[in-house]
Write a protein that holds these residues in place. Structure first.
Motif, PDB file in Angstrom:
ATOM      1  N   ARG A  74       0.728  -1.248   0.039  1.00 13.57           N
ATOM      2  CA  ARG A  74       0.007  -0.031   0.107  1.00 13.57           C
ATOM      3  C   ARG A  74       0.937   1.223  -0.165  1.00 13.57           C
ATOM      4  O   ARG A  74       1.986   1.311   0.707  1.00 13.57           O
ATOM      5  N   GLU A  75       0.477   1.901  -0.628  1.00 16.80           N
ATOM      6  CA  GLU A  75       1.565   3.490  -1.105  1.00 16.80           C
ATOM      7  C   GLU A  75       1.076   4.271   0.182  1.00 16.80           C
ATOM      8  O   GLU A  75      -0.079   4.577   0.545  1.00 16.80           O
ATOM      9  N   ALA A  76       2.073   5.176   0.474  1.00 15.14           N
ATOM     10  CA  ALA A  76       1.875   6.097   1.724  1.00 15.14           C
ATOM     11  C   ALA A  76       0.889   7.113   1.522  1.00 15.14           C
ATOM     12  O   ALA A  76       0.152   7.383   2.244  1.00 15.14           O
ATOM     13  N   VAL A  77       0.447   7.444   0.014  1.00 13.85           N
ATOM     14  CA  VAL A  77      -0.482   8.351  -0.106  1.00 13.85           C
ATOM     15  C   VAL A  77      -1.862   7.925  -0.083  1.00 13.85           C
ATOM     16  O   VAL A  77      -2.847   8.613   0.071  1.00 13.85           O
ATOM     17  N   ALA A  78      -2.085   6.637  -0.050  1.00 13.20           N
ATOM     18  CA  ALA A  78      -3.321   5.924   0.013  1.00 13.20           C
ATOM     19  C   ALA A  78      -4.397   6.381   0.978  1.00 13.20           C
ATOM     20  O   ALA A  78      -5.652   6.807   1.021  1.00 13.20           O
ATOM     21  N   GLY A  79      -3.849   6.292   2.165  1.00 10.58           N
ATOM     22  CA  GLY A  79      -4.674   6.849   3.324  1.00 10.58           C
ATOM     23  C   GLY A  79      -5.152   8.452   3.325  1.00 10.58           C
ATOM     24  O   GLY A  79      -6.174   8.814   3.683  1.00 10.58           O
ATOM     25  N   TYR A  80      -4.141   9.253   2.969  1.00  8.56           N
ATOM     26  CA  TYR A  80      -4.369  10.605   2.625  1.00  8.56           C
ATOM     27  C   TYR A  80      -5.481  10.966   1.580  1.00  8.56           C
ATOM     28  O   TYR A  80      -6.294  11.794   1.610  1.00  8.56           O
ATOM     29  N   ALA A  81      -5.369  10.150   0.388  1.00  6.94           N
ATOM     30  CA  ALA A  81      -6.267  10.426  -0.634  1.00  6.94           C
ATOM     31  C   ALA A  81      -7.597   9.881  -0.205  1.00  6.94           C
ATOM     32  O   ALA A  81      -8.621  10.593  -0.581  1.00  6.94           O
ATOM     33  N   ALA A  82      -7.859   8.654   0.620  1.00  8.33           N
ATOM     34  CA  ALA A  82      -9.022   8.311   1.195  1.00  8.33           C
ATOM     35  C   ALA A  82      -9.660   9.221   1.918  1.00  8.33           C
ATOM     36  O   ALA A  82     -10.797   9.654   1.931  1.00  8.33           O
ATOM     37  N   THR A  83      -8.885  10.122   2.862  1.00  9.22           N
ATOM     38  CA  THR A  83      -9.323  11.332   3.700  1.00  9.22           C
ATOM     39  C   THR A  83     -10.082  12.297   2.829  1.00  9.22           C
ATOM     40  O   THR A  83     -10.977  13.000   2.941  1.00  9.22           O
ATOM     41  N   ARG A  84      -9.260  12.627   1.521  1.00  5.78           N
ATOM     42  CA  ARG A  84      -9.711  13.664   0.803  1.00  5.78           C
ATOM     43  C   ARG A  84     -10.970  13.335   0.181  1.00  5.78           C
ATOM     44  O   ARG A  84     -11.970  14.016   0.173  1.00  5.78           O
ATOM     45  N   ARG A  85     -11.039  12.021  -0.210  1.00  6.65           N
ATOM     46  CA  ARG A  85     -12.506  11.644  -0.972  1.00  6.65           C
ATOM     47  C   ARG A  85     -13.494  11.566   0.234  1.00  6.65           C
ATOM     48  O   ARG A  85     -14.625  11.989  -0.192  1.00  6.65           O
ATOM     49  N   HIS A  86     -13.175  11.289   1.168  1.00 10.41           N
ATOM     50  CA  HIS A  86     -14.075  11.124   2.449  1.00 10.41           C
ATOM     51  C   HIS A  86     -14.813  12.513   2.614  1.00 10.41           C
ATOM     52  O   HIS A  86     -15.844  12.837   2.762  1.00 10.41           O
ATOM     53  N   ALA A  87     -13.930  13.761   2.337  1.00 12.63           N
ATOM     54  CA  ALA A  87     -14.163  15.314   2.741  1.00 12.63           C
ATOM     55  C   ALA A  87     -15.124  15.606   1.444  1.00 12.63           C
ATOM     56  O   ALA A  87     -16.131  16.101   1.693  1.00 12.63           O
ATOM     57  N   ILE A  88     -14.675  15.155   0.201  1.00  9.62           N
ATOM     58  CA  ILE A  88     -15.645  15.419  -0.821  1.00  9.62           C
ATOM     59  C   ILE A  88     -17.028  14.793  -0.881  1.00  9.62           C
ATOM     60  O   ILE A  88     -18.189  15.122  -1.061  1.00  9.62           O
ATOM     61  N   SER A  89     -17.084  13.511  -0.329  1.00 11.25           N
ATOM     62  CA  SER A  89     -18.108  12.693  -0.125  1.00 11.25           C
ATOM     63  C   SER A  89     -19.189  13.459   0.854  1.00 11.25           C
ATOM     64  O   SER A  89     -20.297  13.436   0.507  1.00 11.25           O
ATOM     65  N   GLY A  90     -18.735  14.044   1.779  1.00 12.59           N
ATOM     66  CA  GLY A  90     -19.640  14.755   2.616  1.00 12.59           C
ATOM     67  C   GLY A  90     -20.348  16.016   1.974  1.00 12.59           C
ATOM     68  O   GLY A  90     -21.452  16.347   2.720  1.00 12.59           O
ATOM     69  N   GLN A  91     -19.607  16.463   1.101  1.00  9.37           N
ATOM     70  CA  GLN A  91     -20.465  17.563   0.454  1.00  9.37           C
ATOM     71  C   GLN A  91     -21.466  17.223  -0.592  1.00  9.37           C
ATOM     72  O   GLN A  91     -22.279  18.301  -1.055  1.00  9.37           O
ATOM     73  N   PHE A  92     -21.606  15.959  -0.987  1.00  9.64           N
ATOM     74  CA  PHE A  92     -22.276  15.527  -2.158  1.00  9.64           C
ATOM     75  C   PHE A  92     -22.974  14.381  -2.041  1.00  9.64           C
ATOM     76  O   PHE A  92     -22.852  13.458  -2.878  1.00  9.64           O
ATOM     77  N   LYS A  93     -23.952  14.131  -0.849  1.00  8.74           N
ATOM     78  CA  LYS A  93     -24.463  13.225  -0.728  1.00  8.74           C
ATOM     79  C   LYS A  93     -25.385  12.733  -1.693  1.00  8.74           C
ATOM     80  O   LYS A  93     -26.074  13.705  -2.200  1.00  8.74           O
ATOM     81  N   GLY A  94     -25.465  11.457  -2.214  1.00  6.47           N
ATOM     82  CA  GLY A  94     -26.428  10.958  -2.946  1.00  6.47           C
ATOM     83  C   GLY A  94     -26.440  11.120  -4.537  1.00  6.47           C
ATOM     84  O   GLY A  94     -27.358  11.036  -5.379  1.00  6.47           O
ATOM     85  N   GLU A  95     -25.268  12.109  -4.636  1.00  2.00           N
ATOM     86  CA  GLU A  95     -24.743  12.301  -5.989  1.00  2.00           C
ATOM     87  C   GLU A  95     -23.767  11.519  -6.501  1.00  2.00           C
ATOM     88  O   GLU A  95     -22.573  11.242  -5.795  1.00  2.00           O
ATOM     89  N   ARG A  96     -23.722  11.233  -7.871  1.00  2.59           N
ATOM     90  CA  ARG A  96     -22.806  10.434  -8.661  1.00  2.59           C
ATOM     91  C   ARG A  96     -21.431  11.487  -8.864  1.00  2.59           C
ATOM     92  O   ARG A  96     -21.780  12.460  -9.616  1.00  2.59           O
ATOM     93  N   LEU A  97     -20.506  11.368  -8.503  1.00  2.00           N
ATOM     94  CA  LEU A  97     -19.266  12.098  -9.056  1.00  2.00           C
ATOM     95  C   LEU A  97     -18.288  11.574  -9.923  1.00  2.00           C
ATOM     96  O   LEU A  97     -17.736  10.334  -9.837  1.00  2.00           O
ATOM     97  N   VAL A  98     -18.058  12.287 -11.086  1.00  2.00           N
ATOM     98  CA  VAL A  98     -17.250  11.692 -12.217  1.00  2.00           C
ATOM     99  C   VAL A  98     -15.912  12.570 -12.191  1.00  2.00           C
ATOM    100  O   VAL A  98     -16.309  13.654 -12.656  1.00  2.00           O
ATOM    101  N   ILE A  99     -14.836  12.033 -11.963  1.00  2.00           N
ATOM    102  CA  ILE A  99     -13.399  12.921 -12.090  1.00  2.00           C
ATOM    103  C   ILE A  99     -12.727  12.232 -13.126  1.00  2.00           C
ATOM    104  O   ILE A  99     -12.039  11.297 -12.730  1.00  2.00           O
ATOM    105  N   PRO A 100     -12.567  12.655 -14.267  1.00  2.00           N
ATOM    106  CA  PRO A 100     -11.607  11.905 -15.251  1.00  2.00           C
ATOM    107  C   PRO A 100     -10.197  12.252 -15.105  1.00  2.00           C
ATOM    108  O   PRO A 100      -9.600  13.599 -14.634  1.00  2.00           O
ATOM    109  N   ALA A 101      -9.289  11.393 -15.494  1.00  2.00           N
ATOM    110  CA  ALA A 101      -7.951  11.677 -15.663  1.00  2.00           C
ATOM    111  C   ALA A 101      -7.437  12.468 -16.808  1.00  2.00           C
ATOM    112  O   ALA A 101      -6.777  13.299 -16.865  1.00  2.00           O
ATOM    113  N   GLY A 102      -8.287  12.325 -17.979  1.00  2.00           N
ATOM    114  CA  GLY A 102      -8.070  12.935 -19.139  1.00  2.00           C
ATOM    115  C   GLY A 102      -7.266  11.847 -20.169  1.00  2.00           C
ATOM    116  O   GLY A 102      -6.905  10.967 -19.781  1.00  2.00           O
ATOM    117  N   PRO A 103      -7.329  12.290 -21.384  1.00  2.00           N
ATOM    118  CA  PRO A 103      -6.899  11.439 -22.509  1.00  2.00           C
ATOM    119  C   PRO A 103      -5.653  11.766 -22.788  1.00  2.00           C
ATOM    120  O   PRO A 103      -5.122  12.737 -22.374  1.00  2.00           O
TER     121      PRO A 103
END
Length: 530
Positions: free
Chosen positions: A49-78
């Motif tokens: 497991r990479e060291a960043v994994a836990g921090y990235a999970a915390t960031r996703r958790h923060a965004i999740s709290g702002q958009f309950k019930g909505e699907r969020l789509v975040i592309p990397a880009g082509p």
């Protein structure tokens, strides 16, 4: 084959296939069977497991709290075409990198989807379940292995498997073939049982079109669909993702320090290159190349196009052509930053006397800019406003300009909102946030950025300057052609600002001593080699 047959065969070849004509790849069944045989199996390993994994999970958790019930789509880009069938080096969108922890060039076309679930039943007690959709390694028994120049291992090397990314990042993974269904299923108004979708737009045109089509097809009355309302939903997501980066976590701060350290090394390489730059008809390009080599050796890439501006070019704020000659007696304004493998970038500027010693007028201007920078540092304290840094720095500059007889009005009138005459020679802002983007958090609301309160964990620049153009007839000739900027990368802590780039000298005498030491080392190494 006659001319008519040749013309017919050419016309029947699809246009998109013609760009690959240079490869002259055989298409016989015998060739395909031979290419699919006798390859060693892909080695299997269990990545940690990479060291960043836990921090990235915390960031996703923060965004999740702002958009309950909505699907969020975040592309990397082509991948983006640079010329015909060659692409630019891939870099994922910063929001995608921030929420996944992925840097460098693993995942063109990948998309992170945060699917709403019952409140509190999602990842880490959040309200969404995150899945990373991407194109994994193709088996060596497939045609893609050797035929696809964008994704085949034969061409670009191995790609991580679904299982590897899941293990490294702690995110569920799925094949990109499942992406369309994941984005479009049950899209519709919540009041009729549908799912509202929010998208980070203008990253991947195909994903934009897919979401727009799904919204249109599921609308009660497509003819009255208000695209402005939907765009506002998407803009709110972009805003929230940008604001999420205003405060850096421990892992991000460590990455910033890595980027800054590599950038400091790059500046040292530039000073080493100056003797050669002085003899070259494009000396600025010599400087640019010296820094770029260090950026590629120590990091992923440049964080932005290097400004290597000598003489009057230093008064051009975004001089990135770097085509000029460097002459003894001039100042070299170097604005450059290394982007680390994690995609976090430094952004540092130093103004160097090309021959190692400032002239009297150069030193006078330089010391005024340094005084303004120090005033910016003094104003940067937890609880003060971000804009206070700019006010403090530009007030000092206005005072010096007045002392030199350059201001047409008093200092008080110049720094008033109705005046601002001093901005003729300092037209840009003094600070900006820094991180995954060189101008990070740019979509944040004004009240959280310019009017925001300085908070521990923020990383930003302090970069006043003075720019006296050769063409400026409103100043004495002795000032003309002098451009000076001093820029440092700053971490706000509970105890005040920490200069992350303090390893690079700032005072004029310190700059001269630093350059002299480097020149002596170069001469000593040259003598030893001879």
């Amino acid at each position: 084959m006659n001319d008519a047959e040749t013309t017919q065969n050419s016309a029947s070849q699809p246009l998109e296939e013609r760009v690959n004509n240079r490869s002259q790849r055989p298409s016989s069944d015998a060739f395909k069977a031979f290419m699919a045989s006798n390859w060693a199996p892909t080695p299997e390993h269990s990545p940690e497991r990479e060291a960043v994994a836990g921090y990235a999970a915390t960031r996703r958790h923060a965004i999740s709290g702002q958009f309950k019930g909505e699907r969020l789509v975040i592309p990397a880009g082509p991948l983006k075409v640079r010329s015909n069938d060659t692409d630019y080096r891939f870099r994922p969108h910063s929001a995608f990198a921030h929420l996944t922890g992925l840097g460098v060039d693993h995942e063109p076309d990948a998309v992170l989807i945060m699917e709403p679930v019952e409140e509190g039943k999602g990842d880490d007690g959040g309200h969404h379940h995150a899945t990373l959709y991407f194109r994994p390694l193709a088996g060596r028994d497939t045609e893609q292995f050797y035929a696809d120049s964008r994704s085949g291992e034969f061409w670009i090397g191995p790609r991580p498997t679904l299982a590897e990314f899941k293990a490294r990042l702690g995110i569920a993974t799925a094949h990109i073939d499942e992406l369309e269904t994941a984005i479009t299923k049950n899209v519709g108004a919540p009041e009729i049982g549908g799912v509202s979708v929010r998208l980070v737009r203008k990253v991947d045109e195909n994903i934009d079109a897919l979401v727009d089509t799904a919204r249109y097809n599921t609308a009660k009355d497509p003819d009255t669909l208000d695209l402005g309302v939907l765009d506002a939903l998407d803009d709110k997501l972009a805003e929230a993702l940008s604001e999420l980066r205003l405060i850096k976590d421990e892992w991000e701060i460590a990455q910033m320090k890595i980027a800054v350290a590599a950038t400091v090394e790059g500046f040292t390489e530039v000073v080493k290159s100056l003797p050669r730059a002085l003899t070259h008809h494009r000396g600025e390009r010599v400087v640019e190349g010296a820094f770029f080599a260090r950026a590629r050796e120590e990091g992923n890439e440049l964080g932005y196009d290097t400004i290597a501006a000598s003489g009057n070019n230093a008064t051009v704020l975004h001089w990135t052509r770097n085509t000029g000659k460097i002459n003894a007696g001039e100042l070299l304004l170097l604005d450059a930053g290394v982007e680390a493998e994690s995609l976090y970038t430094a952004d540092i500027t130093r103004t160097l006397p090309v021959n190692g010693v400032f002239s009297d007028i150069q030193r006078k201007v330089y010391e005024a800019v340094l005084e303004a920078a120090d005033a910016g540092f003094a104003a940067a304290r937890p609880g003060t406003k971000f804009r206070d840094i700019h006010t403090a720095a530009t007030t000092v500059l206005a005072q010096r300009l007045a002392e030199w007889g350059l201001l047409p009005v008093s200092v008080e009138e110049a720094i008033s909102p109705e005046g601002q005459q001093h901005r003729r020679w300092m037209p840009h802002g003094t600070s900006h946030h820094l991180g995954l983007d060189v101008h990070d958090c740019a979509q944040a609301k004004r009240e959280l950025y310019l009017d925001g309160v300085l908070t521990p964990g923020m990383v930003f620049t302090i970069e006043p300057g003075l720019y006296f153009k050769n063409e400026d007839l409103g100043i004495p000739e002795e000032y003309r052609g002098i451009g000076v900027r001093i820029e440092d990368d700053v971490l706000m802590t509970a105890d005040g600002p920490v200069n992350l780039s303090a390893a690079l000298p700032r005072g004029s005498a310190d700059v001269e001593a630093w350059m002299a030491g480097i020149y002596q080392d170069v001469e000593a190494q040259s003598a030893t080699t001879d």
